[in-house]
Write a protein that holds these residues in place. Structure first.
Motif, mmCIF file in Angstrom:
data_model
loop_
_atom_site.group_PDB
_atom_site.id
_atom_site.type_symbol
_atom_site.label_atom_id
_atom_site.label_comp_id
_atom_site.label_asym_id
_atom_site.label_seq_id
_atom_site.Cartn_x
_atom_site.Cartn_y
_atom_site.Cartn_z
ATOM 1 N N MET A 79 0.849 -1.195 0.000
ATOM 2 C CA MET A 79 0.000 0.000 0.000
ATOM 3 C C MET A 79 0.883 1.243 0.000
ATOM 4 S SD MET A 79 -3.053 -1.185 2.622
ATOM 5 C CE MET A 79 -4.247 -0.052 1.909
ATOM 6 N N ASP A 80 0.291 2.361 -0.378
ATOM 7 C CA ASP A 80 1.023 3.631 -0.466
ATOM 8 C C ASP A 80 0.147 4.725 0.123
ATOM 9 O OD1 ASP A 80 2.201 6.078 -1.327
ATOM 10 O OD2 ASP A 80 3.143 5.062 -3.019
ATOM 11 N N LEU A 81 0.649 5.406 1.161
ATOM 12 C CA LEU A 81 -0.149 6.447 1.809
ATOM 13 C C LEU A 81 -0.294 7.699 0.960
ATOM 14 C CD1 LEU A 81 0.883 6.232 5.577
ATOM 15 C CD2 LEU A 81 -1.086 5.237 4.411
ATOM 16 N N GLY A 82 0.438 7.742 -0.166
ATOM 17 C CA GLY A 82 0.232 8.837 -1.102
ATOM 18 C C GLY A 82 -1.013 8.627 -1.941
ATOM 19 N N GLU A 83 -1.511 7.373 -1.923
ATOM 20 C CA GLU A 83 -2.688 7.025 -2.727
ATOM 21 C C GLU A 83 -3.850 6.511 -1.879
ATOM 22 O OE1 GLU A 83 -1.226 4.137 -5.420
ATOM 23 O OE2 GLU A 83 0.148 5.513 -6.451
ATOM 24 N N SER A 84 -3.541 5.915 -0.719
ATOM 25 C CA SER A 84 -4.571 5.336 0.148
ATOM 26 C C SER A 84 -4.493 5.956 1.537
ATOM 27 C CB SER A 84 -4.385 3.827 0.257
ATOM 28 O OG SER A 84 -4.382 3.219 -1.021
ATOM 29 N N ALA A 115 7.893 15.313 9.843
ATOM 30 C CA ALA A 115 7.459 16.713 9.936
ATOM 31 C C ALA A 115 7.097 17.280 8.568
ATOM 32 C CB ALA A 115 8.564 17.556 10.570
ATOM 33 N N GLY A 116 7.296 16.508 7.507
ATOM 34 C CA GLY A 116 6.995 16.989 6.158
ATOM 35 C C GLY A 116 5.495 17.086 5.915
ATOM 36 N N LYS A 117 5.151 17.719 4.795
ATOM 37 C CA LYS A 117 3.747 17.895 4.441
ATOM 38 C C LYS A 117 3.152 16.580 3.947
ATOM 39 C CE LYS A 117 3.923 22.809 3.199
ATOM 40 N NZ LYS A 117 3.674 23.797 2.125
ATOM 41 N N GLU A 118 1.928 16.321 4.363
ATOM 42 C CA GLU A 118 1.224 15.132 3.911
ATOM 43 C C GLU A 118 0.579 15.403 2.548
ATOM 44 O OE1 GLU A 118 -1.537 14.171 6.963
ATOM 45 O OE2 GLU A 118 -0.027 14.229 8.545
ATOM 46 N N SER A 119 0.283 14.321 1.828
ATOM 47 C CA SER A 119 -0.327 14.445 0.510
ATOM 48 C C SER A 119 -1.695 15.111 0.628
ATOM 49 C CB SER A 119 -0.471 13.067 -0.140
ATOM 50 O OG SER A 119 -1.207 13.167 -1.334
ATOM 51 N N ALA A 120 -1.915 16.122 -0.219
ATOM 52 C CA ALA A 120 -3.197 16.831 -0.190
ATOM 53 C C ALA A 120 -4.295 16.021 -0.866
ATOM 54 C CB ALA A 120 -3.048 18.189 -0.874
ATOM 55 N N LYS A 121 -3.903 14.998 -1.636
ATOM 56 C CA LYS A 121 -4.878 14.207 -2.386
ATOM 57 C C LYS A 121 -5.638 13.235 -1.491
ATOM 58 C CE LYS A 121 -1.892 12.412 -5.140
ATOM 59 N NZ LYS A 121 -1.330 11.582 -6.256
ATOM 60 N N VAL A 122 -5.039 12.868 -0.369
ATOM 61 C CA VAL A 122 -5.621 11.840 0.495
ATOM 62 C C VAL A 122 -5.861 12.402 1.894
ATOM 63 C CG1 VAL A 122 -5.327 9.530 1.442
ATOM 64 C CG2 VAL A 122 -4.368 10.074 -0.799
ATOM 65 N N GLU A 123 -7.036 12.146 2.429
ATOM 66 C CA GLU A 123 -7.355 12.600 3.788
ATOM 67 C C GLU A 123 -7.116 11.459 4.774
ATOM 68 O OE1 GLU A 123 -11.111 14.300 6.434
ATOM 69 O OE2 GLU A 123 -11.299 14.101 4.253
ATOM 70 N N HIS A 124 -6.127 11.638 5.655
ATOM 71 C CA HIS A 124 -5.785 10.606 6.626
ATOM 72 C C HIS A 124 -6.442 10.904 7.976
ATOM 73 C CE1 HIS A 124 -2.771 8.809 3.996
ATOM 74 N NE2 HIS A 124 -2.284 10.013 3.767
ATOM 75 N N ARG A 125 -6.852 9.829 8.643
ATOM 76 C CA ARG A 125 -7.369 9.957 10.010
ATOM 77 C C ARG A 125 -6.476 9.114 10.924
ATOM 78 N NH1 ARG A 125 -12.435 9.167 7.448
ATOM 79 N NH2 ARG A 125 -12.751 7.160 8.495
ATOM 80 N N PRO A 126 -5.392 9.710 11.417
ATOM 81 C CA PRO A 126 -4.413 8.970 12.228
ATOM 82 C C PRO A 126 -5.011 8.297 13.453
ATOM 83 C CG PRO A 126 -3.566 11.130 11.617
ATOM 84 C CD PRO A 126 -5.015 11.118 11.252
#
Length: 365
Positions: A79-84, A115-126
Motif C-alpha cells: 500500500m502507499d499512503l500517497g494514494e490510500s 514533519a513533512g507535508k502530507e499528501s493533499a490528495k488523500v485525507e488521513h485519520r491517524p
C-alpha cells in the motif's frame, strides 16, 4: 548475491526503540532480528532513515521469516499512503487473511510520521491507527517505510507506534564499519580484499550500500572463489563518478600529487564534463574540509559532524584527514580564489578550461 532468506543480521546498523513502563529503551537491530527468529513479532514495524539498502534488506528478512514462498501471493499486501488513507491500511489489517495464516502489509510514503507535508490528495485519520494499536490483529503485521532521517517525535502516532510496536532507524555506516561491511559482503562470496583495496572501492564507487554491493559482486566474480581483490583490480573494474573523481582530485592536491590531480582533471574533460561543474564540486569539497576542520576544533565527534553537515561518516573521516594538511586560513583563501574563478568563468572573463587548469597549478605549487 545470496538469496534474501539467508540474509545475515550483521548488516543491520539501526537502533530499535521499545517503550517499556513509560521509558524508551534502545535495543540494537540484531536483537530485533533475533526476536523475530524466536517468534517475537511486533504488530507494527516503523523503518526509517537514509540508508535505504539496509531498510530493504530488513524488509526482505521480515518477508522471508514471516511469509512462506507459496503464501506470498495472498499474504503480501503493498500500500502507499500517497494514494490510500491510513484508515484503509487499518481496515486491511483488521480483515481476516484469505487462505494464509498471516498477512504482511507493507506501507510506503509514510509521511504521517515525519514533519513533512502530507499528501493533499488523500485525507488521513491517524486516530484510526491509534485505536487499532490498542488491540492489533494477531494475524497481521504492518511495516511502515519512511525514507527520512528523523521522525516527528511530537506526533501521537509516532509515540503510539514506539509504545506498541518497533521503530528501527537505518543510518549510514561509519568509516570503519563501512569497510568491515564490504569485507563481510566479499566473505559471503568466498573472496577477500587485500589491505587498502576496500578503501579504494569506497573512494571509487562512493558510500551507497546498493552500489557497493553490486561492485563487490562484480569484483568477486572476477577474482573467483577463494580469490583476492587487489587495488589494481578495483582501479581497473570500478569506474569513478564525477563526484568521486573530484574527491580523488582534491585528495591528490592535499598530498601534493599534482600530476595525478591534473590527470584526473583532463580525464573529466575527455568525458565532456562541464568545467564550471568541476569547479563547483571542488569548491564543495574544500568547503566541507573547512567545516570539518572548524567543527573538529570545537570537539565535535565524527558522527556529530556528519549529522551536523548532512554527510556520510566516511566522507567526514576523509575530509578530516585532508583538513590536517591545510591551515584554516589557507582553506579560506582557496575558497575565495574559487569564488573569483567561478565569476570569471561564468562572465566570460576567462576561458573555463584554462582558468581551472591555472587554479590547479597554483594550488599544487
Amino acid at each position: 548475491m545470496k538469496a534474501q532468506g539467508s540474509f545475515a543480521v550483521s548488516v543491520f546498523s539501526g537502533i530499535v526503540y521499545k517503550e517499556q513502563k513509560g521509558v524508551d529503551c534502545k535495543v540494537d537491530a540484531k536483537a530485533a532480528a533475533k526476536a523475530v527468529k524466536q517468534g517475537e513479532v511486533s504488530p507494527v514495524y516503523l523503518l526509517y532513515g537514509s540508508e535505504k539498502y539496509q531498510m530493504n534488506e530488513f524488509l526482505s528478512f521480515l518477508e522471508a521469516q514471516l511469509v512462506s514462498k507459496e503464501d506470498r501471493d495472498f499474504a503480501l499486501i503493498h500500500m502507499d499512503l500517497g494514494e490510500s488513507p491510513i484508515q484503509a491500511v487499518v481496515e486491511e489489517a483488521e480483515t481476516v487473511p484469505f487462505m494464509v495464516p498471516r498477512k504482511l502489509i507493507i506501507v510506503r510514503d509514510a509521511s504521517l510520521f515525519t514533519a513533512g507535508k502530507e499528501s493533499a490528495k488523500v485525507e488521513h485519520r491517524p486516530e484510526t491507527l491509534l485505536t487499532y494499536l490498542d488491540a492489533p490483529a494477531e494475524y497481521s503485521v504492518i511495516v511502515f517505510l519512511v525514507p527520512q532521517e528523523k521522525l516527528d517525535e511530537r506526533k501521537k502516532i509516532v509515540k503510539a507506534v514506539k509504545k506498541s510496536g518497533t521503530a528501527l532507524a537505518f543510518t549510514p555506516l561509519g568509516g570503519e564499519d563501512l569497510l568491515k561491511w564490504i569485507e563481510k559482503q566479499a566473505a559471503k562470496e568466498e573472496c577477500r580484499f587485500e589491505s587498502g583495496a576496500a578503501e579504494m572501492l569506497v573512494r571509487n564507487a562512493g558510500t551507497g550500500l546498493q552500489t557497493l554491493a553490486g561492485e563487490v559482486d562484480k569484483l568477486c566474480l572476477f577474482a573467483g572463489r577463494g580469490g583476492v581483490i587487489t587495488g589494481a583490480v578495483v582501479h581497473q573494474l570500478v569506474a569513478r563518478s564525477t563526484e568521486q573523481s573530484v574527491f580523488a582530485l582534491v585528495e591528490d592536491i592535499a598530498n601534493l600529487r599534482l600530476n595525478q590531480a591534473l590527470s584526473i582533471f583532463y580525464e573529466l574533460l575527455k568525458q565532456r564534463e562541464e568545467p564550471i561543474k568541476i569547479a563547483a564540486l571542488i569548491t564543495r569539497q574544500f568547503r566541507i574540509i573547512l567545516q570539518v576542520k572548524t567543527l573538529s576544533r570545537q570537539s565535535y565527534s565524527q558522527q556529530q559532524i556528519a549529522s551536523q553537515l548532512g554527510l556520510h561518516p566516511y566522507a567526514v573521516k576523509i575530509a578530516g584527514e585532508q583538513a590536517r594538511k591545510f591551515q584554516a586560513a589557507r582553506l579560506e583563501s582557496i575558497l575565495n580564489e574559487l569564488g573569483e574563478l567561478d565569476y570569471k568563468m561564468k562572465s566570460g572573463a576567462m576561458d573555463k578550461v584554462l582558468g581551472l587548469e591555472l587554479f590547479l597549478l597554483r594550488l599544487g605549487a
